[in-house]
Design a protein around this motif. Structure first.
Motif, PDB file in Angstrom:
ATOM      1  N   ILE A 182      15.800  -2.214  -6.546  1.00  0.00           N
ATOM      2  CA  ILE A 182      14.875  -2.022  -7.675  1.00  0.00           C
ATOM      3  C   ILE A 182      14.076  -0.730  -7.508  1.00  0.00           C
ATOM      4  O   ILE A 182      13.808  -0.001  -8.458  1.00  0.00           O
ATOM      5  CB  ILE A 182      13.916  -3.224  -7.776  1.00  0.00           C
ATOM      6  N   GLY A 183      13.708  -0.447  -6.286  1.00  0.00           N
ATOM      7  CA  GLY A 183      12.889   0.728  -6.005  1.00  0.00           C
ATOM      8  C   GLY A 183      12.379   0.663  -4.582  1.00  0.00           C
ATOM      9  O   GLY A 183      12.898  -0.083  -3.732  1.00  0.00           O
ATOM     10  N   TYR A 184      11.333   1.431  -4.331  1.00  0.00           N
ATOM     11  CA  TYR A 184      10.824   1.557  -2.970  1.00  0.00           C
ATOM     12  C   TYR A 184       9.305   1.432  -2.988  1.00  0.00           C
ATOM     13  O   TYR A 184       8.637   1.834  -3.950  1.00  0.00           O
ATOM     14  CB  TYR A 184      11.227   2.904  -2.358  1.00  0.00           C
ATOM     15  N   LEU A 185       8.766   0.888  -1.907  1.00  0.00           N
ATOM     16  CA  LEU A 185       7.320   0.825  -1.686  1.00  0.00           C
ATOM     17  C   LEU A 185       6.962   1.804  -0.586  1.00  0.00           C
ATOM     18  O   LEU A 185       7.565   1.778   0.494  1.00  0.00           O
ATOM     19  CB  LEU A 185       6.888  -0.592  -1.289  1.00  0.00           C
ATOM     20  N   VAL A 186       6.005   2.669  -0.855  1.00  0.00           N
ATOM     21  CA  VAL A 186       5.559   3.675   0.111  1.00  0.00           C
ATOM     22  C   VAL A 186       4.156   3.305   0.562  1.00  0.00           C
ATOM     23  O   VAL A 186       3.278   3.016  -0.253  1.00  0.00           O
ATOM     24  CB  VAL A 186       5.563   5.087  -0.519  1.00  0.00           C
ATOM     25  N   GLU A 187       3.925   3.290   1.866  1.00  0.00           N
ATOM     26  CA  GLU A 187       2.627   2.958   2.441  1.00  0.00           C
ATOM     27  C   GLU A 187       2.213   4.056   3.411  1.00  0.00           C
ATOM     28  O   GLU A 187       3.064   4.745   3.994  1.00  0.00           O
ATOM     29  CB  GLU A 187       2.679   1.611   3.181  1.00  0.00           C
ATOM     30  N   TYR A 188       0.895   4.212   3.554  1.00  0.00           N
ATOM     31  CA  TYR A 188       0.382   5.206   4.496  1.00  0.00           C
ATOM     32  C   TYR A 188      -0.790   4.614   5.274  1.00  0.00           C
ATOM     33  O   TYR A 188      -1.439   3.664   4.846  1.00  0.00           O
ATOM     34  CB  TYR A 188      -0.058   6.487   3.771  1.00  0.00           C
ATOM     35  N   GLN A 189      -1.012   5.181   6.447  1.00  0.00           N
ATOM     36  CA  GLN A 189      -2.057   4.688   7.348  1.00  0.00           C
ATOM     37  C   GLN A 189      -2.726   5.878   8.013  1.00  0.00           C
ATOM     38  O   GLN A 189      -2.054   6.758   8.564  1.00  0.00           O
ATOM     39  CB  GLN A 189      -1.437   3.772   8.414  1.00  0.00           C
ATOM     40  N   LYS A 190      -4.054   5.931   7.925  1.00  0.00           N
ATOM     41  CA  LYS A 190      -4.791   6.982   8.622  1.00  0.00           C
ATOM     42  C   LYS A 190      -4.707   6.716  10.122  1.00  0.00           C
ATOM     43  O   LYS A 190      -4.886   5.574  10.573  1.00  0.00           O
ATOM     44  CB  LYS A 190      -6.238   7.012   8.149  1.00  0.00           C
ATOM     45  N   VAL A 191      -4.383   7.753  10.902  1.00  0.00           N
ATOM     46  CA  VAL A 191      -4.233   7.579  12.351  1.00  0.00           C
ATOM     47  C   VAL A 191      -5.550   7.056  12.935  1.00  0.00           C
ATOM     48  O   VAL A 191      -6.618   7.622  12.696  1.00  0.00           O
ATOM     49  CB  VAL A 191      -3.824   8.906  13.023  1.00  0.00           C
ATOM     50  N   GLY A 192      -5.467   5.950  13.649  1.00  0.00           N
ATOM     51  CA  GLY A 192      -6.655   5.304  14.213  1.00  0.00           C
ATOM     52  C   GLY A 192      -7.039   4.050  13.470  1.00  0.00           C
ATOM     53  O   GLY A 192      -7.750   3.202  13.997  1.00  0.00           O
ATOM     54  N   ASP A 193      -6.589   3.930  12.196  1.00  0.00           N
ATOM     55  CA  ASP A 193      -6.860   2.712  11.430  1.00  0.00           C
ATOM     56  C   ASP A 193      -5.756   1.688  11.673  1.00  0.00           C
ATOM     57  O   ASP A 193      -4.651   2.021  12.117  1.00  0.00           O
ATOM     58  CB  ASP A 193      -6.934   3.026   9.930  1.00  0.00           C
ATOM     59  N   GLU A 194      -6.046   0.432  11.348  1.00  0.00           N
ATOM     60  CA  GLU A 194      -5.047  -0.623  11.450  1.00  0.00           C
ATOM     61  C   GLU A 194      -4.425  -0.944  10.099  1.00  0.00           C
ATOM     62  O   GLU A 194      -3.307  -1.430  10.025  1.00  0.00           O
ATOM     63  CB  GLU A 194      -5.681  -1.893  12.034  1.00  0.00           C
ATOM     64  N   GLU A 195      -5.145  -0.686   9.026  1.00  0.00           N
ATOM     65  CA  GLU A 195      -4.700  -1.096   7.700  1.00  0.00           C
ATOM     66  C   GLU A 195      -3.732  -0.083   7.109  1.00  0.00           C
ATOM     67  O   GLU A 195      -3.953   1.125   7.142  1.00  0.00           O
ATOM     68  CB  GLU A 195      -5.914  -1.232   6.772  1.00  0.00           C
ATOM     69  N   TRP A 196      -2.626  -0.600   6.571  1.00  0.00           N
ATOM     70  CA  TRP A 196      -1.675   0.216   5.797  1.00  0.00           C
ATOM     71  C   TRP A 196      -2.040   0.095   4.327  1.00  0.00           C
ATOM     72  O   TRP A 196      -2.202  -1.000   3.814  1.00  0.00           O
ATOM     73  CB  TRP A 196      -0.248  -0.265   6.028  1.00  0.00           C
ATOM     74  N   LYS A 197      -2.129   1.217   3.641  1.00  0.00           N
ATOM     75  CA  LYS A 197      -2.466   1.216   2.227  1.00  0.00           C
ATOM     76  C   LYS A 197      -1.231   1.565   1.407  1.00  0.00           C
ATOM     77  O   LYS A 197      -0.388   2.362   1.825  1.00  0.00           O
ATOM     78  CB  LYS A 197      -3.588   2.226   1.926  1.00  0.00           C
ATOM     79  N   LYS A 198      -1.133   0.959   0.197  1.00  0.00           N
ATOM     80  CA  LYS A 198       0.004   1.200  -0.661  1.00  0.00           C
ATOM     81  C   LYS A 198      -0.207   2.467  -1.480  1.00  0.00           C
ATOM     82  O   LYS A 198      -1.228   2.635  -2.114  1.00  0.00           O
ATOM     83  CB  LYS A 198       0.231   0.001  -1.580  1.00  0.00           C
ATOM     84  N   ALA A 199       0.804   3.342  -1.436  1.00  0.00           N
ATOM     85  CA  ALA A 199       0.753   4.543  -2.272  1.00  0.00           C
ATOM     86  C   ALA A 199       1.190   4.220  -3.691  1.00  0.00           C
ATOM     87  O   ALA A 199       0.709   4.812  -4.648  1.00  0.00           O
ATOM     88  CB  ALA A 199       1.625   5.640  -1.674  1.00  0.00           C
ATOM     89  N   ASN A 200       2.128   3.276  -3.861  1.00  0.00           N
ATOM     90  CA  ASN A 200       2.529   2.784  -5.193  1.00  0.00           C
ATOM     91  C   ASN A 200       2.495   1.268  -5.160  1.00  0.00           C
ATOM     92  O   ASN A 200       2.886   0.643  -4.170  1.00  0.00           O
ATOM     93  CB  ASN A 200       3.907   3.303  -5.585  1.00  0.00           C
ATOM     94  N   LEU A 201       2.017   0.683  -6.250  1.00  0.00           N
ATOM     95  CA  LEU A 201       1.784  -0.770  -6.262  1.00  0.00           C
ATOM     96  C   LEU A 201       3.066  -1.549  -6.523  1.00  0.00           C
ATOM     97  O   LEU A 201       3.219  -2.666  -6.036  1.00  0.00           O
ATOM     98  CB  LEU A 201       0.739  -1.113  -7.325  1.00  0.00           C
TER      99      LEU A 201
END
Length: 817
Positions: A490-509
């Protein structure tokens, strides 16, 4: 007499002493008095008091204050209180004077600086360890009275005493809803403890119903019009620097229960009885439910009849019903404190309910393969008789006829694996229940399914990498997963994480917002380093993530400028005068370079329109003229470098005027014209020159040559004696340029020659300073009439001749010799 009256009142008619006591005066009133002496002759004149006298008791200084006590002692202060004197001396107390004496000293020193009427005072700024004694005096209008008795010697030091707590309530308290209750007690401690009230470990705050009162020795928490929510564990904490004490009370605010929880369920329905059930109340009122009260009512009557009031179970048999009548059931809950509001059932008819089973709910399909599927359903109501079989049917979605999937009985299982499906076909399924009465209605059809092997989650994307970045974004690219799990990606989910943080954030929902194998992650913070990962998504769910190998620092990528020239930026660009000149190029570089256009190293003409976009630049000049031609340069520059390209622009136009038009070899019927090529050939080769002449007496020019490529021409067929003007223009493929004309007219005539020398020159007379000369005409006049003769003389031995004058005749007298 009174001071505000005029009438005198006698006090005594006969007084033999020189004094008298006046009785019956009113306290606070002002009076005047007068006295007269009397003898046997008569009464003498009166002597009157000079000023009024106010009647009041005699005023003295006040008595000593009483009960001087020390209330508090710290290392640097002492707090004292006292009571007023028994007698104020007949005048109000105006102030108190507090005095102290350091033990070992003789004198008392005044402590209070200003007038003080309070009977409490804290002496501050004392030295720890010093010992003092204190006394206090009262003052009125007369003066300062006697001091009080001294206090005992007081040593300045902190008094410490751990808190004590004496409560007036027990560990548990039961209160009826709407009543008030209070928790009170006494406490002590030095320094004065802090009092805190908690309810279920939360600090109690005052409001309209909650009142907290704390004095130096007592404490109290009061609740007005209590509600169920006031129930809880209350705690009072008394704490100072030496320790703390706590007191607890479990308060239970009790009430009648809430209604039982519906709906009333008719577990069994028969022609003469029913079995009903319900759920207990959500709130038992703080007291255990002691029993339920059940009543029934024939819907055609308004009377509720009791069934039972002694059951504690949440189910009850309702007996003595009349077949065919409709009934309602009413249920109350009861505890020690009252009876709840009722729960009332729907109407239900008393009859035997043996019938075919109800239709099952919509079945659920699972474990679908290319040739089978498992149908799952819930057991429906059996119609009063046990279910003996289930019938499962199938049909293709576009068909209309349902087909049983098996003739074998299906019971008691509520699921069945349907075999022999055709791969790729779409099917629906439905289920019917059967009992001894018959077969019930079928369920609603299931959701359509395709017969194909199940879709699994895809494998992770391959080789994700960061291919570009700016100061606030990163461009990612990857390859599709090796296995799509038998389902379309269907597509792809891209996530990013600031170095030092634990939480991954979604770039696209959502996955469908990134259907391609690339994505630009924006909204990042310049200078920070991020990790990235990508998941593939199909109908079965998300894959495991694939990680970009190395963290990426968000900043502008430096890439030197690059120019990709369009066709109109060839080394030499020709444009016809009046047309539009366009120069453009594609520009690359990170960050995007600064763009500048120049002409011959100067700013381009203001008439030029320059456009710069995110991918290139364009220069445009409308209605070009010859002056717009020249060497144009485009320079792009960023921190990584710069690049310049140049293009020669030639604006093609008509040539300019020829130069240096000359006329020579003039004859009576011809002359010879010469000129030079124009300074500006219009950007194109001169194809020919146009030569024209005009009689000065005429207004019309006549062409004498229009094809010659030479820069000279012999003008023939002139009329002798006539004056002519000539003009020449150059032509190229774009047209004829402006003419250049001769500056003055040319007369058509043969050329003139100098005359011959005069003949027979001799002198006829000589004087000491002059000589007379004569001569004859020359043999030839040169083709024109002789206008004069030039006479020169030379001194003997000299090299040069000296001009004397020009004379028109054949004689001359040379003077000045």
């Amino acid at each position: 007499r009174e001071s505000d009256h005029r009438a005198w009142t006698p006090v005594s008619y006969t007084v033999t002493r020189q004094n008298a006591t006046v009785q019956g005066l009113i306290e606070g009133k002002a009076y005047f008095f007068r006295i007269a002496a009397e003898n046997i002759i008569g009464m003498g004149p009166f002597t009157e008091t000079t000023k009024e006298i106010v009647i009041r008791d005699p005023i003295t200084v006040p008595d000593r204050p009483e009960d001087l006590e020390v209330k508090a002692v710290t290392k640097n202060s002492v707090t004292l209180t006292w009571n007023p004197p028994k007698y104020n001396g007949g005048s109000d107390i105006t102030m108190y004077v507090l005095e102290s004496r350091l033990i070992g000293k003789e004198k008392f020193h005044k402590v209070t600086k200003e007038k003080m009427l309070d009977r409490k005072y804290t002496v501050e700024g004392l030295k720890e360890g010093d010992t003092y004694e204190y006394r206090v005096s009262a003052c009125n209008i007369v003066g300062q009275g006697k001091p009080s008795f001294c206090t005992k010697p007081i040593t300045c030091k902190d008094e410490l005493a751990p808190p004590t707590l004496d409560l007036d309530f027990r560990d548990k308290l039961i209160v009826r809803v709407g009543e008030a209750f209070s928790l009170t007690g006494r406490y002590s401690g030095k320094p004065a403890p802090k009092v805190t009230w908690l309810k279920d470990d939360i600090v109690v705050k005052e409001d309209d119903r909650t009142k907290i009162k704390t004095t130096p020795t007592t404490l109290s928490l009061g609740i007005l019009k209590s509600v169920r929510e006031d129930s809880g564990k209350y705690c009072v904490t008394v704490e100072n620097s030496t320790g703390s004490r706590k007191g607890f009370c479990q308060v239970n605010v009790v009430d009648r229960p809430s209604p039982p929880v519906g709906p009333v369920i008719f577990d069994e329905v028969h022609k003469d009885h029913m079995v009903v059930s319900w759920k207990p109340p959500l709130d038992d009122g703080g007291s255990e439910i002691t029993n339920y009260i059940i009543e029934k009512k024939d819907t055609h009557r308004d009377v509720w009849m009791p069934v039972t009031s002694a059951t504690v179970k949440t189910t009850c048999k309702i007996p003595k019903l009349l077949e065919g009548r409709e009934y309602q059931i009413r249920i109350y809950a009861e505890n020690l404190y009252g009876i709840s509001d009722p729960l009332i059932s729907d109407e239900m008819k008393a009859k035997d309910r043996f019938r075919v089973p109800d239709a099952p709910e919509q079945p659920i399909i699972k474990d679908v393969t290319k040739d089978s599927a498992v149908v799952v359903w819930k057991k429906p109501y059996d119609g009063g008789k046990p279910i003996t079989n289930y019938i499962v049917e199938k049909k293709e979605t576009m068909a209309t006829r349902w087909v049983r999937v098996t003739k074998d009985p299906i019971f008691p299982s509520t699921q069945f694996k349907v075999p022999d499906l055709l791969e790729g076909c779409q099917y629906e399924f439905r289920v019917s229940a059967e009992n001894e009465i018959g077969i019930g209605d079928p369920s609603p059809p299931s959701k359509p399914i395709f017969a194909r092997d199940p879709i699994a989650k895809p494998s992770p994307p391959v080789n994700p990498e960061a291919v570009d970045k700016t100061k606030n974004s990163v461009d990612l690219s990857w390859q599709p997963p090796r296995h799509d799990g038998n389902g379309k990606i269907i597509g792809y989910l891209v996530e990013y994480q600031k170095v030092g943080d634990e939480e991954w954030k979604k770039a696209n929902l959502t996955a469908d917002s990134c259907p391609e194998t690339k994505y630009k992650v924006s909204g990042l913070t310049e200078g920070l380093t991020y990790k990235f990962r990508v998941k593939a998504v199909n109908a079965a769910g998300e894959s495991e993530p694939a990680y970009v190998p190395d963290p990426v620092e968000v900043k502008d990528r430096l890439e030197p400028p690059e120019l990709i020239l369009d066709a109109n930026m060839a080394r030499e660009q020709h444009v016809k005068a009046g047309d539009t000149l366009r120069l453009s190029a594609v520009i690359k570089g990170v960050p995007f370079p600064k763009v500048s256009w120049k002409k011959e190293d100067h700013e381009v003409s203001p008439k030029a329109d320059i456009e710069v976009t995110g991918v290139g630049s364009k220069l445009e000049i409308r209605n070009t003229v010859r002056e717009d031609g020249g060497m144009y340069s485009l320079t792009v520059e960023n921190p990584a470098g710069s690049k310049t390209v140049s293009v020669k622009v030639v604006v093609l136009d008509k040539p300019g005027p020829p130069r240096n038009l000359q006329v020579s070899e003039v004859r009576s019927d011809s002359c010879y014209l010469t000129w030079k090529e124009p300074e500006d050939d219009g950007g194109s080769v001169i194809t020919n020159y146009v030569v024209e002449r005009k009689d000065v007496a005429s207004a019309q020019w006549i062409a004498i040559s229009s094809t010659s490529k030479k820069r000279s021409h012999m003008a023939k067929y002139l009329m002798e004696g006539t004056q002519y003007l000539f003009r020449v223009a150059a032509e190229n493929q774009f047209g004829r340029g402006p003419y250049v004309e001769t500056l003055k007219p040319i007369k058509a005539m043969d050329p003139l020659h100098p005359p011959g020398p005069p003949k027979n020159l001799h002198h006829v007379d000589v004087d000491k300073t002059e000589v007379s000369l004569v001569w004859d005409r020359p043999d030839r006049d040169g083709g024109a009439e002789i206008t004069g003769y030039l006479v020169e003389y030379q001194e003997d031995g000299a090299d040069e001749w000296t001009k004397f004058q020009t004379v028109p005749m054949l004689d001359c007298v040379v003077t000045g010799l």
